[in-house]
Enzyme design. Structure first.
Site, mmCIF file in Angstrom:
data_model
loop_
_atom_site.group_PDB
_atom_site.id
_atom_site.type_symbol
_atom_site.label_atom_id
_atom_site.label_comp_id
_atom_site.label_asym_id
_atom_site.label_seq_id
_atom_site.Cartn_x
_atom_site.Cartn_y
_atom_site.Cartn_z
ATOM 1 N N GLU A 74 39.629 50.203 38.891
ATOM 2 C CA GLU A 74 39.319 49.486 40.026
ATOM 3 C C GLU A 74 40.550 48.854 41.030
ATOM 4 O O GLU A 74 41.323 47.620 40.613
ATOM 5 C CB GLU A 74 38.715 48.527 39.119
ATOM 6 N N CYS A 75 39.888 48.537 41.907
ATOM 7 C CA CYS A 75 40.961 48.492 43.165
ATOM 8 C C CYS A 75 42.149 48.637 42.840
ATOM 9 O O CYS A 75 42.730 49.319 44.024
ATOM 10 C CB CYS A 75 40.833 46.763 42.908
ATOM 11 N N GLY A 76 43.354 47.540 42.638
ATOM 12 C CA GLY A 76 44.571 47.638 42.328
ATOM 13 C C GLY A 76 44.786 49.442 41.440
ATOM 14 O O GLY A 76 45.464 50.822 42.161
ATOM 15 N N LEU B 79 41.919 52.106 42.516
ATOM 16 C CA LEU B 79 42.178 52.338 42.733
ATOM 17 C C LEU B 79 43.275 53.038 43.627
ATOM 18 O O LEU B 79 43.566 54.556 44.411
ATOM 19 C CB LEU B 79 40.970 52.225 43.701
ATOM 20 N N SER C 272 36.273 52.594 42.638
ATOM 21 C CA SER C 272 36.671 51.528 43.779
ATOM 22 C C SER C 272 37.232 49.797 43.924
ATOM 23 O O SER C 272 37.761 49.999 43.300
ATOM 24 C CB SER C 272 35.014 51.232 43.305
#
Length: 441
Positions: free
Chosen positions: A323-325, A327, A413
């Site tokens: 998730e985010c970081g 990714l 993502s």
């Protein structure tokens, strides 16, 4: 049959006319003030926020959960607040942005739960207009109870008297907080600096509590009775599964509710640090949550042993959620704010690059045949990749929908999901089972 939870406690939602008014530190100082007085204190945070809850947990000495009528659901908001009121003496909810900003707003949560709102208004550069701002907030929605306000960053006792005299009929000034170094806390591009990075935070919170006490803010909020039905236990879809969870200064954005759901579904969680550990714990699945990998790119790149372990985990077809970081760390390269490029785990082609301004923000969801996973996006980096998206989130508010990538056993993502909103879909992700995206309604 669902059990009814009922509790009575002194409670309020701490909000403000907008961001930057000081409500986070005021909430933390209030929590520490009542905790130091021997009261049991619980704090919650409205909306999708990771950083403020870290501060509030240290201030209150108790777990902090996110509450949001859309993301976490109205029933969960009522349940968590009622449970807290049954166990604690004081319940505080820190709002997000301005009191009426967003849909649902902090005011919507207060009205849903039956909590009075207690606005914090930055009085810097203001005199009698302070009363007009307070009156505007109090009269904007007839269903919201506002009886008192707090003045923040007050310049002098004389300034405080002017503010008090400006209050309209039916509203009172709970206290006037002077400008004080104990009430300041540093921030960076994603919000407050993580609480564990702040030296002397406990001492600062004690000092801030004293500032509030001297300003007359030791008076308890109104008594409120809250009740709700306890939710049913989730299905044990992850029984026997061991999930490795990255958790350190680079990967710290973890909802407590997410962790507890995984355990309630039977998973065993094994925490590790990508900054310090050179191998993965023995595990069936891996979770790389958000955080600040861009601040630790050199250390992550130098930890070649962990990179090899993550690539081997991926090569073995074991599930990975990034998730985010997470990714960003799964790309081939990560370019930080100063332009230095660092080699990352290489599970997806391309690079993540820190940008000079916000690139994504807002509530979003991922629709699947096993449920709608709700959450949000908030990032300052951009992604360049040839990988075709597997799906896109649905945008409820804010920036454009986020791409969701699947490469083998990896799902990645910028989207942060709130797991209790779709337990079946989350279990499928961590079990490596097929998951089909569905068109957003």
């Amino acid at each position: 049959m669902a059990s009814l939870i009922r509790g009575t406690a002194h409670a309020a939602l701490i909000s403000a006319p907008g961001s930057g008014q000081g409500k986070s530190m005021v909430t933390a100082a209030l929590a520490r003030l009542h905790r130091n007085a021997g009261r049991r204190v619980r704090v919650f945070k409205h909306g999708p926020d990771y950083l403020d809850p870290m501060l509030q947990e240290i201030a209150s000495g108790a777990p902090v959960y996110q509450l949001h009528p859309w993301m976490t659901g109205e029933a969960e908001c009522r349940w968590r607040l009622a449970q807290a009121a049954a166990e604690a003496d004081v319940v505080l909810v820190e709002g997000s942005m301005g009191l009426f900003d967003g849909d649902p707003s902090s005011a919507d949560l207060a009205m849903l739960a039956g909590l009075p709102a207690l606005p914090v208004i930055d009085a810097w550069g203001m005199a009698q207009t302070f009363g007009a701002v307070a009156q505007g907030l109090a009269n904007f929605h007839p269903g919201l109870a506002i009886h008192e306000v707090i003045a923040n960053r007050v310049g002098s006792p004389g300034h405080a008297r002017l503010l008090d005299e400006s209050m309209p009929e039916g509203l009172s000034l709970l206290g006037a907080i002077p400008r004080h170094e104990a009430m300041a806390i540093p921030d960076r591009h994603l919000g407050l600096v993580q609480a564990e990075e702040l030296e002397g935070l406990d001492q600062q919170l004690d000092a801030a509590a004293r500032v509030l006490e001297e300003a007359g803010l030791d008076r308890l909020p109104a008594l409120v009775t809250l009740e709700a039905e306890a939710p049913p236990a989730p299905p044990r879809l992850l029984a026997g599964r061991r999930i490795a969870v990255a958790r350190d200064a680079a990967f710290a954005f973890l909802y407590r509710g997410n962790l507890e759901l995984l355990e309630a579904m039977g998973a065993e969680l094994a925490f590790f640090s990508p900054l310090r550990d050179h191998a993965l714990p023995e595990c069936d699945a891996l979770w790389l949550p958000g955080g600040y990998p861009e601040l630790h790119g050199a250390r992550l790149a130098a930890n070649t042993g962990l990179g090899e372990a993550i690539r081997a985990h991926h090569g073995a077809g074991k599930p990975i959620l990034a998730e985010c970081g997470g990714l960003m760390a799964c790309m081939e390269r990560l370019v930080g704010g100063e332009g230095a490029a660092h080699t990352m785990f290489g599970l997806l082609p391309g690079e993540a690059r820190l940008a000079g301004r916000l690139q994504g923000i807002g509530l979003q969801s991922l629709s699947t045949e096993r449920g709608e996973l709700r959450g949000h996006t908030y990032h300052h980096s951009t992604l360049t990749t040839e990988q075709a998206p597997w799906a896109h989130t649905r945008r409820l508010a804010g920036s454009e929908a986020e791409a969701v990538y699947r490469q083998g056993s990896l799902t990645a993502s910028y989207f942060h999901g709130y797991f209790p909103s779709a337990p079946q879909a989350v279990a499928a992700l961590f079990r490596g089972e097929p998951l089909t995206p569905t068109p957003s309604l």
